[in-house]
Design an enzyme around this catalytic site. Structure first.
Site, PDB file in Angstrom:
ATOM      1  N   HIS A   1      -6.028   3.255  -4.149  1.00  0.00           N
ATOM      2  CA  HIS A   1      -5.947   3.460  -2.693  1.00  0.00           C
ATOM      3  C   HIS A   1      -6.240   4.924  -2.352  1.00  0.00           C
ATOM      4  O   HIS A   1      -5.738   5.432  -1.343  1.00  0.00           O
ATOM      5  CB  HIS A   1      -4.554   3.056  -2.204  1.00  0.00           C
ATOM      6  CG  HIS A   1      -4.464   2.764  -0.733  1.00  0.00           C
ATOM      7  ND1 HIS A   1      -5.432   2.069  -0.037  1.00  0.00           N
ATOM      8  CD2 HIS A   1      -3.499   3.069   0.187  1.00  0.00           C
ATOM      9  CE1 HIS A   1      -5.072   1.953   1.226  1.00  0.00           C
ATOM     10  NE2 HIS A   1      -3.910   2.568   1.388  1.00  0.00           N
TER      11      HIS A   1
ATOM     12  N   HIS B   1       3.750  -2.272   3.072  1.00  0.00           N
ATOM     13  CA  HIS B   1       3.728  -0.915   2.534  1.00  0.00           C
ATOM     14  C   HIS B   1       5.042  -0.619   1.815  1.00  0.00           C
ATOM     15  O   HIS B   1       6.108  -0.994   2.296  1.00  0.00           O
ATOM     16  CB  HIS B   1       3.525   0.110   3.658  1.00  0.00           C
ATOM     17  CG  HIS B   1       2.217  -0.043   4.376  1.00  0.00           C
ATOM     18  ND1 HIS B   1       2.023  -1.009   5.338  1.00  0.00           N
ATOM     19  CD2 HIS B   1       1.051   0.644   4.261  1.00  0.00           C
ATOM     20  CE1 HIS B   1       0.773  -0.911   5.788  1.00  0.00           C
ATOM     21  NE2 HIS B   1       0.173   0.068   5.162  1.00  0.00           N
TER      22      HIS B   1
ATOM     23  N   HIS C   1      -5.036   9.418   0.612  1.00  0.00           N
ATOM     24  CA  HIS C   1      -5.039   8.504   1.751  1.00  0.00           C
ATOM     25  C   HIS C   1      -5.815   9.064   2.960  1.00  0.00           C
ATOM     26  O   HIS C   1      -5.348   9.032   4.095  1.00  0.00           O
ATOM     27  CB  HIS C   1      -3.609   8.167   2.171  1.00  0.00           C
ATOM     28  CG  HIS C   1      -3.482   6.880   2.933  1.00  0.00           C
ATOM     29  ND1 HIS C   1      -3.768   6.770   4.275  1.00  0.00           N
ATOM     30  CD2 HIS C   1      -3.087   5.641   2.540  1.00  0.00           C
ATOM     31  CE1 HIS C   1      -3.542   5.535   4.682  1.00  0.00           C
ATOM     32  NE2 HIS C   1      -3.142   4.828   3.635  1.00  0.00           N
TER      33      HIS C   1
ATOM     34  N   ASP D   1       0.808  -1.215   0.000  1.00  0.00           N
ATOM     35  CA  ASP D   1       0.000   0.000   0.000  1.00  0.00           C
ATOM     36  C   ASP D   1       0.847   1.275   0.000  1.00  0.00           C
ATOM     37  O   ASP D   1       2.004   1.270   0.413  1.00  0.00           O
ATOM     38  CB  ASP D   1      -0.889   0.049   1.249  1.00  0.00           C
ATOM     39  CG  ASP D   1      -2.089  -0.881   1.149  1.00  0.00           C
ATOM     40  OD1 ASP D   1      -2.132  -1.717   0.216  1.00  0.00           O
ATOM     41  OD2 ASP D   1      -2.976  -0.795   2.021  1.00  0.00           O
TER      42      ASP D   1
END
Length: 279
Positions: A151, A245, A155, A100
């Site tokens: 995504h 990540h 964020h 991510d």
């Protein structure tokens, strides 16, 4: 300095979201979806006092991109789910790797190099503002057979936004992913695992299935590479979706850890898969 400030705020919010994860959504199964060989319950936090103090976007937010390119194809509309997909189905020892918050030029290329070394495919859930700076990394992801997912742009915690704001976060990101690699994303992941009805509805309308995770490596906490390695190796099991990540902070521990736990999974007989592209 602004990005450092953003990463610090993100880590603070992630810690709050992780604490709320126990109240998350029940499990789901990725059924009826064929996969290519090359990852059980993700937190879907119910916002509490900490979560309500969410980010409203990064401090280095970029302006929308515009252009005179060809009209975009209408996305294939999907059934609206009530919870995200949390595990993969199928026979044998299959798992899935996801990353991510990227792309990031300091960490993403090293992760891609390691995946290429072992001929493994993964999913990358990218943020639009990062794609805007590093489109070439998203193009590389697609070229090497990885699945690029949405995504959001900045964020944010979606449960604090109005529907119009959520739509903008998702649409802008799908647009720039298509600009970078030629295809619109077919998968979406809510930041912090915080899902709401609008995210499910809008994602389905845009042709994206909601993907969560099973196993959180906690690399966002920077616990040390050994801790990350232990979490992956001890948590490995058929159907598991691993969350790591490749941006959002110092991910050097993640880069080091994957060089250790990836060959361990392969030597243990796991097959690492990604969803097959829908046509």
């Amino acid at each position: 300095m602004q990005k450092d400030h953003f990463f610090t705020r993100r880590r603070m919010l992630l810690a709050g979201a992780a604490a709320l994860g126990a109240a998350g959504t029940a499990g789901g199964v990725l059924a009826g979806r064929s996969q290519e060989t090359t990852g059980t319950a993700a937190p879907a936090p119910v916002p509490g006092p900490q979560a309500r103090q969410a980010l409203k976007g990064s401090t280095f937010r970029l302006q929308p991109l515009t252009g005179d390119g060809p009209p975009r194809a209408a996305p294939r509309k999907l059934k609206v789910r009530r919870e995200p997909i949390l595990r993969i189905s199928g026979r044998g020892r299959q798992m899935m790797l996801t990353f991510d918050d990227g792309p990031n030029p300091d960490y993403t290329p090293h992760i891609l190099d390691t995946l290429a070394k072992y001929d493994v495919r993964a999913m990358f859930f990218v943020c639009g503002e990062c794609v805007a700076d590093y489109k070439e990394l998203v193009a590389r992801m697609a070229d090497e057979g990885h699945v690029v997912g949405n995504h959001t742009w900045t964020h944010p915690l979606l449960t604090t936004l109005h529907r119009k704001e959520i739509r903008s976060e998702m649409e802008r990101t799908s647009d720039i992913i298509e600009d970078a690699c030629g295809e619109r994303p077919q998968w979406f992941r809510a930041p912090y695992g915080a899902w709401n009805r609008a995210a499910f509805q809008l994602g389905a309308k845009m042709g994206m299935e909601p993907m969560a995770w099973t196993l959180d490596t906690t690399d966002w906490m920077e616990p040390g590479a050994d801790t990350i390695i232990d979490r992956v190796e001890s948590g490995a099991a058929p159907g598991v979706v691993v969350l790591s990540h490749d941006a959002g902070g110092d991910r050097s521990e993640t880069v080091h850890a994957i060089r250790e736990w990836l060959p361990y999974l392969l030597d243990s007989g796991y097959h690492l898969t990604v969803p097959r592209r829908r046509v």
